[in-house]
Design a protein around this motif. Structure first.
Motif, PDB file in Angstrom:
ATOM      1  N   GLU A  47      -8.600  -3.166  -6.324  1.00  0.00           N
ATOM      2  CA  GLU A  47      -7.623  -4.219  -6.029  1.00  0.00           C
ATOM      3  C   GLU A  47      -6.363  -3.621  -5.390  1.00  0.00           C
ATOM      4  O   GLU A  47      -5.768  -4.236  -4.506  1.00  0.00           O
ATOM      5  CB  GLU A  47      -7.272  -5.009  -7.281  1.00  0.00           C
ATOM      6  N   LEU A  48      -5.975  -2.434  -5.826  1.00  0.00           N
ATOM      7  CA  LEU A  48      -4.802  -1.780  -5.226  1.00  0.00           C
ATOM      8  C   LEU A  48      -5.058  -1.420  -3.770  1.00  0.00           C
ATOM      9  O   LEU A  48      -4.162  -1.543  -2.933  1.00  0.00           O
ATOM     10  CB  LEU A  48      -4.407  -0.538  -6.032  1.00  0.00           C
ATOM     11  N   ILE A  49      -6.268  -0.998  -3.456  1.00  0.00           N
ATOM     12  CA  ILE A  49      -6.611  -0.697  -2.060  1.00  0.00           C
ATOM     13  C   ILE A  49      -6.479  -1.967  -1.225  1.00  0.00           C
ATOM     14  O   ILE A  49      -5.855  -1.957  -0.163  1.00  0.00           O
ATOM     15  CB  ILE A  49      -8.022  -0.082  -1.959  1.00  0.00           C
ATOM     16  N   GLY A  50      -7.048  -3.067  -1.710  1.00  0.00           N
ATOM     17  CA  GLY A  50      -6.942  -4.338  -0.983  1.00  0.00           C
ATOM     18  C   GLY A  50      -5.515  -4.832  -0.872  1.00  0.00           C
ATOM     19  O   GLY A  50      -5.093  -5.347   0.172  1.00  0.00           O
ATOM     20  N   THR A  51      -4.753  -4.660  -1.923  1.00  0.00           N
ATOM     21  CA  THR A  51      -3.347  -5.070  -1.918  1.00  0.00           C
ATOM     22  C   THR A  51      -2.556  -4.261  -0.892  1.00  0.00           C
ATOM     23  O   THR A  51      -1.763  -4.821  -0.120  1.00  0.00           O
ATOM     24  CB  THR A  51      -2.730  -4.888  -3.319  1.00  0.00           C
ATOM     25  N   TYR A  52      -2.782  -2.957  -0.878  1.00  0.00           N
ATOM     26  CA  TYR A  52      -2.066  -2.088   0.053  1.00  0.00           C
ATOM     27  C   TYR A  52      -2.374  -2.466   1.503  1.00  0.00           C
ATOM     28  O   TYR A  52      -1.469  -2.612   2.326  1.00  0.00           O
ATOM     29  CB  TYR A  52      -2.407  -0.625  -0.222  1.00  0.00           C
ATOM     30  N   VAL A  53      -3.645  -2.641   1.816  1.00  0.00           N
ATOM     31  CA  VAL A  53      -4.032  -3.016   3.179  1.00  0.00           C
ATOM     32  C   VAL A  53      -3.420  -4.362   3.547  1.00  0.00           C
ATOM     33  O   VAL A  53      -2.886  -4.535   4.646  1.00  0.00           O
ATOM     34  CB  VAL A  53      -5.566  -3.025   3.327  1.00  0.00           C
ATOM     35  N   SER A  54      -3.464  -5.316   2.629  1.00  0.00           N
ATOM     36  CA  SER A  54      -2.898  -6.641   2.901  1.00  0.00           C
ATOM     37  C   SER A  54      -1.390  -6.574   3.109  1.00  0.00           C
ATOM     38  O   SER A  54      -0.844  -7.298   3.949  1.00  0.00           O
ATOM     39  CB  SER A  54      -3.238  -7.603   1.760  1.00  0.00           C
ATOM     40  N   ALA A  55      -0.716  -5.700   2.364  1.00  0.00           N
ATOM     41  CA  ALA A  55       0.725  -5.516   2.570  1.00  0.00           C
ATOM     42  C   ALA A  55       0.989  -4.909   3.944  1.00  0.00           C
ATOM     43  O   ALA A  55       1.921  -5.335   4.642  1.00  0.00           O
ATOM     44  CB  ALA A  55       1.314  -4.641   1.466  1.00  0.00           C
ATOM     45  N   GLN A  56       0.171  -3.944   4.337  1.00  0.00           N
ATOM     46  CA  GLN A  56       0.333  -3.334   5.657  1.00  0.00           C
ATOM     47  C   GLN A  56       0.092  -4.361   6.769  1.00  0.00           C
ATOM     48  O   GLN A  56       0.704  -4.286   7.827  1.00  0.00           O
ATOM     49  CB  GLN A  56      -0.620  -2.145   5.824  1.00  0.00           C
ATOM     50  N   ASN A  57      -0.804  -5.319   6.505  1.00  0.00           N
ATOM     51  CA  ASN A  57      -1.079  -6.385   7.477  1.00  0.00           C
ATOM     52  C   ASN A  57      -0.100  -7.552   7.357  1.00  0.00           C
ATOM     53  O   ASN A  57      -0.211  -8.520   8.105  1.00  0.00           O
ATOM     54  CB  ASN A  57      -2.507  -6.909   7.299  1.00  0.00           C
ATOM     55  N   ASP A  58       0.828  -7.466   6.407  1.00  0.00           N
ATOM     56  CA  ASP A  58       1.814  -8.518   6.176  1.00  0.00           C
ATOM     57  C   ASP A  58       1.156  -9.868   5.886  1.00  0.00           C
ATOM     58  O   ASP A  58       1.637 -10.918   6.314  1.00  0.00           O
ATOM     59  CB  ASP A  58       2.784  -8.628   7.361  1.00  0.00           C
ATOM     60  N   CYS A  59       0.048  -9.833   5.149  1.00  0.00           N
ATOM     61  CA  CYS A  59      -0.618 -11.066   4.725  1.00  0.00           C
ATOM     62  C   CYS A  59      -0.108 -11.402   3.325  1.00  0.00           C
ATOM     63  O   CYS A  59      -0.519 -10.805   2.334  1.00  0.00           O
ATOM     64  CB  CYS A  59      -2.132 -10.892   4.722  1.00  0.00           C
ATOM     65  N   ARG A  60       0.825 -12.334   3.279  1.00  0.00           N
ATOM     66  CA  ARG A  60       1.494 -12.642   2.011  1.00  0.00           C
ATOM     67  C   ARG A  60       0.527 -13.150   0.951  1.00  0.00           C
ATOM     68  O   ARG A  60       0.591 -12.747  -0.210  1.00  0.00           O
ATOM     69  CB  ARG A  60       2.626 -13.637   2.226  1.00  0.00           C
ATOM     70  N   THR A 135     -13.984   2.569   0.086  1.00  0.00           N
ATOM     71  CA  THR A 135     -12.588   2.428   0.503  1.00  0.00           C
ATOM     72  C   THR A 135     -12.510   1.924   1.936  1.00  0.00           C
ATOM     73  O   THR A 135     -11.743   0.997   2.241  1.00  0.00           O
ATOM     74  CB  THR A 135     -11.836   3.760   0.354  1.00  0.00           C
ATOM     75  N   VAL A 136     -13.292   2.513   2.815  1.00  0.00           N
ATOM     76  CA  VAL A 136     -13.293   2.087   4.218  1.00  0.00           C
ATOM     77  C   VAL A 136     -13.764   0.636   4.319  1.00  0.00           C
ATOM     78  O   VAL A 136     -13.145  -0.175   5.024  1.00  0.00           O
ATOM     79  CB  VAL A 136     -14.154   3.030   5.085  1.00  0.00           C
ATOM     80  N   LEU A 137     -14.818   0.279   3.602  1.00  0.00           N
ATOM     81  CA  LEU A 137     -15.335  -1.087   3.685  1.00  0.00           C
ATOM     82  C   LEU A 137     -14.380  -2.087   3.037  1.00  0.00           C
ATOM     83  O   LEU A 137     -14.184  -3.193   3.556  1.00  0.00           O
ATOM     84  CB  LEU A 137     -16.728  -1.175   3.072  1.00  0.00           C
ATOM     85  N   ILE A 138     -13.765  -1.730   1.919  1.00  0.00           N
ATOM     86  CA  ILE A 138     -12.763  -2.615   1.308  1.00  0.00           C
ATOM     87  C   ILE A 138     -11.622  -2.847   2.292  1.00  0.00           C
ATOM     88  O   ILE A 138     -11.202  -3.989   2.511  1.00  0.00           O
ATOM     89  CB  ILE A 138     -12.242  -2.022  -0.030  1.00  0.00           C
ATOM     90  N   ALA A 139     -11.126  -1.771   2.899  1.00  0.00           N
ATOM     91  CA  ALA A 139     -10.014  -1.909   3.847  1.00  0.00           C
ATOM     92  C   ALA A 139     -10.416  -2.769   5.037  1.00  0.00           C
ATOM     93  O   ALA A 139      -9.658  -3.657   5.457  1.00  0.00           O
ATOM     94  CB  ALA A 139      -9.545  -0.531   4.310  1.00  0.00           C
TER      95      ALA A 139
END
Length: 182
Positions: A47-60, A135-139
């Motif tokens: 979930e942290l990996i997904g959260t980090y990627v989503s934050a980098q994409n600015d998807c609130r 990790t790559v697929l989650i991202a």
């Protein structure tokens, strides 16, 4: 306001998935496997990996809901989730997770941004090939979902308690089929 007519009160990807349910099933099944299936990565780490990627994409929506799920798995540690979203290099996490977040961040920038050095560093910190793969697929999956949510301008609730409640539901029931429940 969504760019196309979507079901009301269906936040994030749920609205578009209800709009076109034949796409919901495979996307939900992939999320279930990646985020809750058998893995040496913990549920919180994924979930942290997904959260980090989503934050980098600015998807609130995605960074908030998946951050809430991560915090749920971390006994409510919203401060750690926030720190990982802002600067994982200083977060009190394992060196292995830090390298996996680095790989995920490079995937977010573009798949070719992941280097052999990134992978070697991950392995040196104990990441397995399966963990690197996942990790790559989650991202990559989160990049797709972030663009799905933001590209259709889906409803993003403001209330933090909405996300905490939804997180508890996702932690208990999972992702498979969640898109068809309102």
């Amino acid at each position: 306001m969504p760019h196309i007519p979507l079901p009301e009160n269906a936040p994030g990807p749920r609205g578009p998935m209800l709009f076109r349910p034949e796409t919901a099933r495979p996307m939900s099944e992939m999320a279930e496997v990646l985020m809750r299936g058998t893995s040496t990565l913990t549920l919180a780490e994924r979930e942290l990996i997904g959260t980090y990627v989503s934050a980098q994409n600015d998807c609130r929506y995605c960074q908030t809901i998946h951050g809430a799920v991560a915090a749920h798995y971390l006994d409510g540690d919203e401060a750690l989730v926030h720190q990982i979203k802002c600067d994982p290099s200083t977060a009190p996490i394992s060196a292995k997770l830090r390298t996996l977040l680095n790989i995920a961040g490079h995937v977010q920038q573009g798949g070719k941004q992941v280097t052999a050095e990134d992978i070697a560093h991950g392995r040196a910190e104990g990441a397995t090939d399966l963990e690197i793969h996942d990790t790559v697929l989650i991202a990559a999956n989160f990049c797709m979902m972030n663009r799905y949510v933001d590209g259709l301008a889906t409803w993003t609730p403001e209330d933090p308690d909405f996300y905490r409640q939804r997180a508890a539901n996702l932690a208990q029931h999972g992702y498979a089929g969640s898109a068809t429940r309102t």
